[in-house]
Design an enzyme around this catalytic site. Sequence first.
Site, short mmCIF file in Angstrom:
data_model
loop_
_atom_site.label_atom_id
_atom_site.label_comp_id
_atom_site.label_asym_id
_atom_site.label_seq_id
_atom_site.Cartn_x
_atom_site.Cartn_y
_atom_site.Cartn_z
N GLY A 114 1.29 -1.30 -0.23
CA GLY A 114 0.57 -0.09 0.14
C GLY A 114 -0.90 -0.36 0.43
N LYS A 115 -1.37 -1.54 -0.01
CA LYS A 115 -2.79 -1.91 0.16
C LYS A 115 -3.68 -0.75 -0.28
CE LYS A 115 -1.84 -5.41 3.70
NZ LYS A 115 -0.36 -5.35 3.72
N ARG A 116 -3.33 -0.10 -1.38
CA ARG A 116 -4.04 1.07 -1.84
C ARG A 116 -5.41 0.67 -2.40
NH1 ARG A 116 -0.58 3.21 1.10
NH2 ARG A 116 0.78 4.88 0.37
N ASP B 299 -4.08 -2.02 7.21
CA ASP B 299 -3.04 -3.03 7.45
C ASP B 299 -3.29 -3.61 8.82
OD1 ASP B 299 -0.44 -4.50 7.26
OD2 ASP B 299 -0.29 -3.24 5.49
#
Lengths: 324, 324
Positions: A123-125, B127
């Site tokens: 999710g690359k949160r 992303d």
Amino acid sequence: MRFRRLPKNIDEGKGVYNMSFDRLIRKIISMKNPTVAGLDPKLDYVPEYIRNEFLEADGETLKAASKAILRYNQLLIDALCDIVPAVKIQAAYYEMYGHHGVKTMERTIRYAHLKGMYVITDGKRNDIGATMEAYTAAHLGSVSIGSSECEPFGADALTVNGYLGTDGISPLLGVCKERDKGIFVLCKTSNPSSGEFQDLLIDGVPLYARMGDQCEAWGKETIGEYGYSGVGAVVGATYPEQLTELRKRLPHTLFLVPGYGAQGGGAKGIAGAFDENGIGAIVNSSRAIMCAYKKEGCDERDFAEAARREAIRMRDDLAENAHF
Amino acid sequence: MRFRRLPKNIDEGKGVYNMSFDRLIRKIISMKNPTVAGLDPKLDYVPEYIRNEFLEADGETLKAASKAILRYNQLLIDALCDIVPAVKIQAAYYEMYGHHGVKTMERTIRYAHLKGMYVITDGKRNDIGATMEAYTAAHLGSVSIGSSECEPFGADALTVNGYLGTDGISPLLGVCKERDKGIFVLCKTSNPSSGEFQDLLIDGVPLYARMGDQCEAWGKETIGEYGYSGVGAVVGATYPEQLTELRKRLPHTLFLVPGYGAQGGGAKGIAGAFDENGIGAIVNSSRAIMCAYKKEGCDERDFAEAARREAIRMRDDLAENAHF
């Protein structure tokens, strides 16, 4: 496989830690396969016979697309679960179908767990304080509702972006320690322009290495049985030199390595990601596995078996060329 | 309000651009209020009478919590929509309630639009390549399903994290240009540890300023009627010096300013975020507005009116002390 058992890390008074990445590493060792299968399911990837079934029932809707993707994911998981230790769920491809897609994400995670797989949510949160606590609760923890405790997504690990500094990471460290979870912090990403910021030199040290140093610092309380902490790093297969350099620099940081295959990173270039025991990294492949049936040109109803064949090919390629 | 009309930016052959931030800036000017109300709805913030209604009907579940939050949000939007130009939807607080929460997020966005508000989704998404396209389609664009085009969330703007470089941002620039949308890239965030990476000096220039310079570069094709591009920046109210410095450095970059109020940033410190025409920034307040009824100690059924009183107080504070 050159793994030797390392000394166990004993938690005072509580016996052996069961840190998140211990579970993952144990699975990698037992399957002799450091692969994570990426489930990044665009509707176009789903074989037509599945797509048609759901679109005929529910129309050309986000709901129908999400149901088709769930079926596709489940069949892929069935075909992979005894040879691949983990799946990586790319949140973007579920959000793309609205809340129905997010429901499919939830159900895919549960299904993968049922089949014994380790689940990484990609999710690359990133956020700060209370908001990062909310992301932590969402993806790795639980939420109190009245006197009940509910687990929204329940993945085993989450990818995160560290640009906001320690405030953005510390809310996650508690679950890494207490709930047997892990995080992967973006360090050196696999894309061509990753160097724009990540390679900038600060007193002679590139930003990605500074980020890596922080991963070591953030993880120092959670070093598990195999010498790796609950704080891993994302380092792209497309940058083999940096992989090797970071492996030496960050001895307690497990690497999630994207960019194998479709993005051009070969198995030889990945060799540097592994330590002298043959562990220390898990390598992602998404499209090459999911869409193996398209590349093979086989019958689309054979898509899950084609995915399995590609996963076996990749496992053998890593064993031979990355000296895993 | 010292706004003067700037020369119009003419798109060759197509007449006047309608860039995303033009719409937002027009709303700010007409309401004389550069505030965005953050909807970061923890269940604890929802007045008991609403919580009880839904928890009694659906049990202590993620679904019940999400329905209660939707009602709360709708009543807040009703109370704010004629005096506050925009809402900021913090995705973490919706994901925390699983797909039910994400459904509430969708419906909150739609409701805010129905009431004429501009909607910023605060997702800090990031992303590369095809995956960033998926996030773009999810939050600002649309998705093809068969011959139908579906809009999953349909916000007007999205916050993003630029650590991955241009590959992570360029998929968004098309929708900024063609679909009248905007993005805010994290530059200098409001949290105490934001300096860990963001203040690192590269050839004497801090990373946050390098990120800001890229915002100018990314936005150069989308400069609208008021001189601002579709690529904005997040700069915290808690760092007034950097706000002032970046305002001068980034003349085409609209600022989303978090950290007013609860995080300690005062209106005086925000003055530097505005340009000589009194535009160039939108200031967020979340908890102070949502939970004004708790601070006031008024009847919880008066929560929406209390939120309105706080929004008016903030507007007047910004007018007086930030010289908006």
